[in-house]
Structure formats: structure tokens, C-alpha cells
Design an enzyme around this catalytic site. Structure first.
Site, PDB file in Angstrom:
ATOM      1  N   ASP A  16       0.970  -1.124  -0.288  1.00 24.10           N
ATOM      2  CA  ASP A  16       0.080   0.119  -0.315  1.00 24.10           C
ATOM      3  C   ASP A  16       0.888   1.504  -0.158  1.00 24.10           C
ATOM      4  O   ASP A  16       2.785   1.094  -0.068  1.00 24.10           O
ATOM      5  CB  ASP A  16      -0.895  -0.006   1.134  1.00 24.10           C
ATOM      6  CG  ASP A  16      -1.710   0.822   1.306  1.00 24.10           C
ATOM      7  OD1 ASP A  16      -2.354   1.498   0.999  1.00 24.10           O
ATOM      8  OD2 ASP A  16      -1.578   1.844   2.415  1.00 24.10           O
ATOM      9  N   LEU A  17       0.097   2.763  -0.619  1.00 22.12           N
ATOM     10  CA  LEU A  17       1.178   3.558  -0.631  1.00 22.12           C
ATOM     11  C   LEU A  17       1.219   4.416   0.878  1.00 22.12           C
ATOM     12  O   LEU A  17       2.047   5.232   1.474  1.00 22.12           O
ATOM     13  CB  LEU A  17       0.774   4.482  -1.392  1.00 22.12           C
ATOM     14  CG  LEU A  17       1.723   5.673  -1.761  1.00 22.12           C
ATOM     15  CD1 LEU A  17       3.396   5.753  -1.750  1.00 22.12           C
ATOM     16  CD2 LEU A  17       1.268   6.833  -2.960  1.00 22.12           C
ATOM     17  N   ASP A  18      -0.190   4.786   1.005  1.00 19.16           N
ATOM     18  CA  ASP A  18      -0.554   5.962   1.739  1.00 19.16           C
ATOM     19  C   ASP A  18      -0.471   5.282   3.465  1.00 19.16           C
ATOM     20  O   ASP A  18      -1.623   4.976   3.676  1.00 19.16           O
ATOM     21  CB  ASP A  18      -2.093   6.639   1.726  1.00 19.16           C
ATOM     22  CG  ASP A  18      -1.635   7.469   0.687  1.00 19.16           C
ATOM     23  OD1 ASP A  18      -1.594   8.836   0.117  1.00 19.16           O
ATOM     24  OD2 ASP A  18      -1.826   7.316  -0.493  1.00 19.16           O
ATOM     25  N   THR A 118      -2.398   1.112  -4.996  1.00 19.86           N
ATOM     26  CA  THR A 118      -3.211   1.667  -3.602  1.00 19.86           C
ATOM     27  C   THR A 118      -3.981   2.694  -4.307  1.00 19.86           C
ATOM     28  O   THR A 118      -4.683   2.378  -5.778  1.00 19.86           O
ATOM     29  CB  THR A 118      -2.289   3.491  -4.093  1.00 19.86           C
ATOM     30  OG1 THR A 118      -2.745   4.519  -3.083  1.00 19.86           O
ATOM     31  CG2 THR A 118      -2.058   3.829  -5.190  1.00 19.86           C
ATOM     32  N   SER A 119      -5.202   2.125  -3.442  1.00 24.33           N
ATOM     33  CA  SER A 119      -7.064   3.237  -3.465  1.00 24.33           C
ATOM     34  C   SER A 119      -6.660   4.791  -3.694  1.00 24.33           C
ATOM     35  O   SER A 119      -7.857   5.104  -4.839  1.00 24.33           O
ATOM     36  CB  SER A 119      -7.711   3.260  -2.500  1.00 24.33           C
ATOM     37  OG  SER A 119      -7.442   1.780  -2.180  1.00 24.33           O
ATOM     38  N   LYS A 150      -9.542  -0.952  -1.862  1.00 27.63           N
ATOM     39  CA  LYS A 150     -10.052  -2.061  -1.515  1.00 27.63           C
ATOM     40  C   LYS A 150     -11.262  -1.649  -0.088  1.00 27.63           C
ATOM     41  O   LYS A 150     -11.935   0.096  -1.251  1.00 27.63           O
ATOM     42  CB  LYS A 150      -8.818  -1.060  -0.539  1.00 27.63           C
ATOM     43  CG  LYS A 150      -7.996  -1.795  -0.667  1.00 27.63           C
ATOM     44  CD  LYS A 150      -6.283  -0.839  -0.474  1.00 27.63           C
ATOM     45  CE  LYS A 150      -4.888  -1.004  -1.515  1.00 27.63           C
ATOM     46  NZ  LYS A 150      -4.536   0.161  -0.818  1.00 27.63           N
ATOM     47  N   ASP A 175      -1.255  -0.757   6.003  1.00 27.88           N
ATOM     48  CA  ASP A 175      -1.553   0.179   7.847  1.00 27.88           C
ATOM     49  C   ASP A 175      -3.257   1.118   7.892  1.00 27.88           C
ATOM     50  O   ASP A 175      -3.420   0.672   9.051  1.00 27.88           O
ATOM     51  CB  ASP A 175      -0.840   1.510   7.402  1.00 27.88           C
ATOM     52  CG  ASP A 175      -1.872   2.430   6.082  1.00 27.88           C
ATOM     53  OD1 ASP A 175      -2.487   3.323   6.688  1.00 27.88           O
ATOM     54  OD2 ASP A 175      -1.772   1.960   5.463  1.00 27.88           O
TER      55      ASP A 175
END
Length: 232
Positions: A16-18, A118-119, A150, A175
Site C-alpha cells: 500500500d502507499l499512504d 494504492t486506492s 479496497k 496500514d
């Protein structure tokens, strides 16, 4: 005696990114709050934070359910555009999380394949590549490229396909509980990071095999995830 068997694949990772690689969750929270306030919806920051990580459409629907409001598709689209604009205004405050660059560099050097899923849409997600010191051709799947975000598994299934691996042989690093739900639906092992604001117990209940504070701790304990740093 020697036993012949099919060797297990080298581990691969879908990030994931953020909140996982970049410290941006609270910028997204503030951006959503500003966008919602702009249309007369006043929500506490904590309520918004609990939904970060979901696709924008589901995110808005979930929050609207709590307020009793309803919006048209065009209004939801404008709300998401307002969020993107508010987030871009805060980009100067977004940084790579501790150890993120080093973790990705280590995995690359060890011959371990990885991708970002990523979303976020490409317009807000791709600038993160520069923060992480990554090239523009880094494997990254954004919301623009899949049917559902997601907690559906599409992003992780697509990222695995980009790497040429089976999702069941990849580990998803995220996260939020939404990352881990999507990981389970993709058939991947989930790894939780607390750097997005969720606690250890929440992430473990959502299915995380291991939980680390941030990418730096994950790198320090990378052997727990089957990545060999030394020969047997």
C-alpha cells in the site's frame, strides 16, 4: 537421501502507499474534511480517519450513511475532485516514512520483486515516487487501473499480475484494516504497519501475520517474513 520437490518461490511484496510508505494519512484526512465541509457536512476527524484506505466511492458512501445525507453521482465526483485538490495543496508536508526508501532498496538489491498498489488515483499517487526516490517506471497500480479498490482485492491482484507472480505467493503490506481485508480476499499473507494510525490489535484481528511500527522496523526484522539475508 535426497527428496525432489518443487521449490518455493522467492517472496514478493505488494505495498500500500499512504500510511505504509509515505506519511500522508493525516493530509488525506484533513483534505477530506475540507472537501466535506465545503458541501455542508461536518464530521469529526476520527470518523474520517477510520475510513481512509477504502476506495473513494465507498469512503464517501460510508460517511454519508453516518450523516443521513445522500448525493448524486455527479456530486460525489465533485467531492472527490475537491479532496484531490485539497490534498495536492498539502503535498509539501508529505514525506517518506522512516525506512521506506531503505526497505525498497534492500528488497531490490536482494532480488525480491515488489510493487505498489494504492486506492489513490494516479494524479495524487504518482508524485510519491519522487518522495521515495523511485523511477517513473516503478511497478504501481492505482485506482484508475482497476474495476474496484479496497476492500476489494483488485488492486493487489493487478499488482501481482504486473510482477508476474501469483497473489497467493505475495505478501501485502498495509496500514489499515481495509488493506488486510483486501489481502485476505486476494489470498495473500498480510503484514500490518502501525504508521497509518491503526493499532496492533486491530491489524492482527484483521488478519496481519506480523505487525511492525513502520517500514524501518519491518526492514530490521525482514527475516521474519522469509527474506533471506544470508545463505543457510
Amino acid at each position: 537421501m535426497t527428496v525432489n520437490y518443487v521449490s518455493s518461490p522467492v517472496p514478493s511484496f505488494l505495498f500500500d502507499l499512504d500510511g505504509t510508505l509515505i506519511d500522508s494519512v493525516y493530509q488525506h484526512v484533513i483534505a477530506w474534511r475540507a472537501a466535506l465541509t465545503g458541501i455542508g457536512i461536518d464530521l469529526s476527524v476520527w470518523r474520517i480517519h477510520r475510513r481512509i484506505g477504502m476506495s473513494g466511492g465507498l469512503f464517501v458512501s460510508a460517511l454519508l450513511r453516518e450523516t443521513g445525507r445522500s448525493l448524486t453521482k455527479a456530486e460525489i465526483d465533485r467531492l472527490q475532485e475537491a479532496h484531490a485538490e485539497q490534498y495536492r495543496a498539502q503535498l509539501d508536508g508529505v514525506t517518506a516514512l522512516p525506512g521506506a526508501r531503505e526497505l525498497l532498496s534492500f528488497l531490490t538489491g536482494a532480488g525480491v520483486r515488489w510493487a505498489i498498489a494504492t486506492s489513490g488515483y494516479a494524479a495524487t499517487a504518482r508524485p510519491a515516487l519522487g518522495l521515495l526516490g523511485l523511477a517513473e517506471d516503478t511497478p504501481m497500480v492505482t485506482r484508475d487501473l482497476v474495476r474496484h479498490a479496497k476492500p476489494d482485492p483488485d488492486l493487489f491482484l493487478a499488482a501481482a499480475a504486473v510482477l508476474g507472480v501469483e497473489a497467493r505467493h505475495a505478501m501485502v503490506v498495509g496500514d489499515s484494516v481495509w488493506d488486510l481485508l483486501a489481502a485476505r480476499r486476494a489470498g495473500s499473507l498480510g503484514i500490518g504497519l502501525m504508521s497509518g494510525g491503526y493499532g496492533r490489535e486491530e491489524l492482527e484481528r484483521a488478519g496481519a501475520y506480523r505487525v511492525y511500527a513502520d517500514p524501518a522496523e519491518m526492514l530490521d526484522r525482514i527475516d521474519e517474513l522469509g527474506v533471506r539475508t544470508e545463505p543457510d
